[in-house]
Design a protein around this motif. Sequence first.
Motif, PDB file in Angstrom:
ATOM      1  N   UNK A  85      38.908  34.064  41.273  1.00 31.29           N
ATOM      2  CA  UNK A  85      39.785  32.994  41.158  1.00 31.29           C
ATOM      3  C   UNK A  85      40.688  33.008  42.380  1.00 31.29           C
ATOM      4  N   UNK A  86      40.783  32.146  43.620  1.00 30.76           N
ATOM      5  CA  UNK A  86      41.497  32.350  44.571  1.00 30.76           C
ATOM      6  C   UNK A  86      42.211  31.269  45.082  1.00 30.76           C
ATOM      7  N   UNK A  87      43.090  31.338  45.774  1.00 27.73           N
ATOM      8  CA  UNK A  87      43.973  30.089  46.284  1.00 27.73           C
ATOM      9  C   UNK A  87      42.838  29.516  47.255  1.00 27.73           C
ATOM     10  N   UNK A 109      50.369  30.098  48.889  1.00 24.93           N
ATOM     11  CA  UNK A 109      50.759  31.281  48.030  1.00 24.93           C
ATOM     12  C   UNK A 109      51.134  32.575  48.587  1.00 24.93           C
ATOM     13  N   UNK A 110      50.561  33.562  47.968  1.00 21.44           N
ATOM     14  CA  UNK A 110      50.884  35.203  48.198  1.00 21.44           C
ATOM     15  C   UNK A 110      49.686  35.657  48.862  1.00 21.44           C
ATOM     16  N   UNK A 111      49.855  36.750  49.504  1.00 22.43           N
ATOM     17  CA  UNK A 111      48.961  37.770  50.181  1.00 22.43           C
ATOM     18  C   UNK A 111      48.550  38.548  49.363  1.00 22.43           C
ATOM     19  N   UNK A 112      47.169  38.739  48.962  1.00 26.55           N
ATOM     20  CA  UNK A 112      46.503  39.644  48.143  1.00 26.55           C
ATOM     21  C   UNK A 112      46.558  41.066  48.441  1.00 26.55           C
ATOM     22  N   UNK A 113      46.872  41.481  49.922  1.00 25.27           N
ATOM     23  CA  UNK A 113      47.180  42.670  50.357  1.00 25.27           C
ATOM     24  C   UNK A 113      48.454  43.378  50.001  1.00 25.27           C
ATOM     25  N   UNK A 114      49.406  42.650  49.666  1.00 26.57           N
ATOM     26  CA  UNK A 114      50.841  43.007  49.395  1.00 26.57           C
ATOM     27  C   UNK A 114      51.407  42.538  48.136  1.00 26.57           C
ATOM     28  N   UNK A 115      50.973  41.605  47.404  1.00 22.56           N
ATOM     29  CA  UNK A 115      51.682  41.036  46.478  1.00 22.56           C
ATOM     30  C   UNK A 115      51.185  41.459  44.924  1.00 22.56           C
ATOM     31  N   UNK A 116      52.335  41.538  44.177  1.00 20.34           N
ATOM     32  CA  UNK A 116      51.861  41.866  42.660  1.00 20.34           C
ATOM     33  C   UNK A 116      52.527  40.812  41.797  1.00 20.34           C
ATOM     34  N   UNK A 129      37.241  34.265  29.054  1.00 26.93           N
ATOM     35  CA  UNK A 129      37.405  35.178  30.247  1.00 26.93           C
ATOM     36  C   UNK A 129      38.611  35.905  30.533  1.00 26.93           C
ATOM     37  N   UNK A 130      38.534  37.222  30.968  1.00 30.88           N
ATOM     38  CA  UNK A 130      39.737  37.969  30.777  1.00 30.88           C
ATOM     39  C   UNK A 130      39.740  38.715  32.301  1.00 30.88           C
ATOM     40  N   UNK A 131      40.747  38.352  33.206  1.00 33.10           N
ATOM     41  CA  UNK A 131      40.734  38.819  34.505  1.00 33.10           C
ATOM     42  C   UNK A 131      41.848  39.734  34.888  1.00 33.10           C
ATOM     43  N   UNK A 132      41.517  40.500  36.016  1.00 28.43           N
ATOM     44  CA  UNK A 132      42.602  41.337  36.766  1.00 28.43           C
ATOM     45  C   UNK A 132      43.229  40.033  37.600  1.00 28.43           C
ATOM     46  N   UNK A 133      44.352  40.004  37.331  1.00 32.22           N
ATOM     47  CA  UNK A 133      45.378  39.107  38.257  1.00 32.22           C
ATOM     48  C   UNK A 133      45.233  39.217  39.756  1.00 32.22           C
ATOM     49  N   UNK A 134      45.526  40.352  40.098  1.00 32.76           N
ATOM     50  CA  UNK A 134      45.817  40.573  41.816  1.00 32.76           C
ATOM     51  C   UNK A 134      45.009  41.956  41.758  1.00 32.76           C
ATOM     52  N   UNK A 135      44.492  42.193  42.908  1.00 35.65           N
ATOM     53  CA  UNK A 135      44.052  43.551  43.321  1.00 35.65           C
ATOM     54  C   UNK A 135      45.069  44.704  43.546  1.00 35.65           C
ATOM     55  N   UNK A 136      46.081  44.396  43.939  1.00 41.46           N
ATOM     56  CA  UNK A 136      47.136  45.218  44.223  1.00 41.46           C
ATOM     57  C   UNK A 136      46.339  46.739  44.920  1.00 41.46           C
ATOM     58  N   UNK A 137      45.777  46.647  46.040  1.00 44.14           N
ATOM     59  CA  UNK A 137      45.272  47.508  46.812  1.00 44.14           C
ATOM     60  C   UNK A 137      46.129  48.570  47.049  1.00 44.14           C
ATOM     61  N   UNK A 138      47.433  48.521  47.162  1.00 42.19           N
ATOM     62  CA  UNK A 138      48.656  49.646  47.514  1.00 42.19           C
ATOM     63  C   UNK A 138      48.810  50.241  46.218  1.00 42.19           C
ATOM     64  N   UNK A 172      36.339  38.604  34.908  1.00 41.88           N
ATOM     65  CA  UNK A 172      36.745  38.051  36.416  1.00 41.88           C
ATOM     66  C   UNK A 172      37.607  38.704  37.067  1.00 41.88           C
ATOM     67  N   UNK A 173      37.967  38.084  38.196  1.00 42.63           N
ATOM     68  CA  UNK A 173      39.178  38.722  38.806  1.00 42.63           C
ATOM     69  C   UNK A 173      39.633  37.409  39.604  1.00 42.63           C
ATOM     70  N   UNK A 174      41.080  37.789  40.111  1.00 44.29           N
ATOM     71  CA  UNK A 174      41.626  36.901  40.662  1.00 44.29           C
ATOM     72  C   UNK A 174      42.246  37.255  42.221  1.00 44.29           C
ATOM     73  N   UNK A 175      42.094  36.684  43.178  1.00 44.50           N
ATOM     74  CA  UNK A 175      42.515  37.096  44.477  1.00 44.50           C
ATOM     75  C   UNK A 175      42.056  38.300  45.081  1.00 44.50           C
ATOM     76  N   UNK A 176      40.647  38.514  44.755  1.00 43.24           N
ATOM     77  CA  UNK A 176      40.119  39.739  45.486  1.00 43.24           C
ATOM     78  C   UNK A 176      39.377  39.327  46.702  1.00 43.24           C
ATOM     79  N   UNK A 177      39.564  40.130  47.647  1.00 46.10           N
ATOM     80  CA  UNK A 177      38.938  39.975  49.047  1.00 46.10           C
ATOM     81  C   UNK A 177      37.665  40.776  48.948  1.00 46.10           C
TER      82      UNK A 177
END
Length: 284
Positions: A168-170, A275-282, A111-120, A144-149
């Motif tokens: 994959x999420x907290x 942990x971190x907020x997916x809306x702001x974290x990278x 599996x290969x994943x996007x680590x954070x969505x970085x919406x910004x 897969x993805x991680x931390x996606x809302x």
Amino acid sequence: MTVFHTPMITLSDGNLIPQIGLGVLRIDDEGVTPVVESALEAGYRHIDGAAGYNNEAGVGRALQNAGFTQGENRKNLWVTTKLRDSEQGYDSARKAFDRQLDLLQLDYVDMYMLHWPTPFNWRSGETWKAFDEFRAEGRVRTLGVCNFLPEHLERLHKETGEYPAVNQIELHPTWQQREVVAYCKAHNIAVEAYSPMARGADLNAGDGVIERIARAHGVTEAQVILRWHIENGTIIIPKSVHADRQRQNLDLFGFVLDPDEHAAIDALDGPTRAGHDPMTFTYA
């Protein structure tokens, strides 16, 4: 020595992922090698890594040393890694993935994943084009993805026509992310929990409720929380550098929570993530 076997979860793409894996966050490159080796010896067949952990070479050494880079052993092992957020984008993802495979000493990852969505600084759609090519080339089995809302999963689907097989999420008793989990279940996206015990903080959650349940079953508080995840159908990747604790984290199938105990853990849900907020974290 008992070697533990873990159940498999069937993903939307038909692949089977072991429900329990080893997380390797915050272990340095040299230190991760013996940790992964001891996990493989205990029966782990799922290793969850990432470029951002800066220890892929150490994971690769462990796989090579233990004979898991090819042959039947390789077929029976699930290896996940993740793209650095700073390397999102089509061209940069293609370069990054080649480097990561070399470090891991593998021909493919499961599996290969996007680590954070970085919406910004959203680049998931164009990155996914590279991911799709890796899959077509046989160098990745599952995307897969991680931390996606839910809004990020929707946007990815709109741009690519596809939902990831795994998010994959907290997720732990005091941060259950029920809306995200419900969205994933509705769209056949498997939920994978990192920090499944809130980095140990949830062992003491709820005024001793975990301890009381553990005592009733003759197990540890950690095993109670991990068993709760297992019963929820969640994939878990607890991290431990200690061989005895790695084995305990696999040994979750000799007891069952009764409905009241499971409900008592459900009731621990709270408003604070560890942990971190997916809306702001990278995770650059």
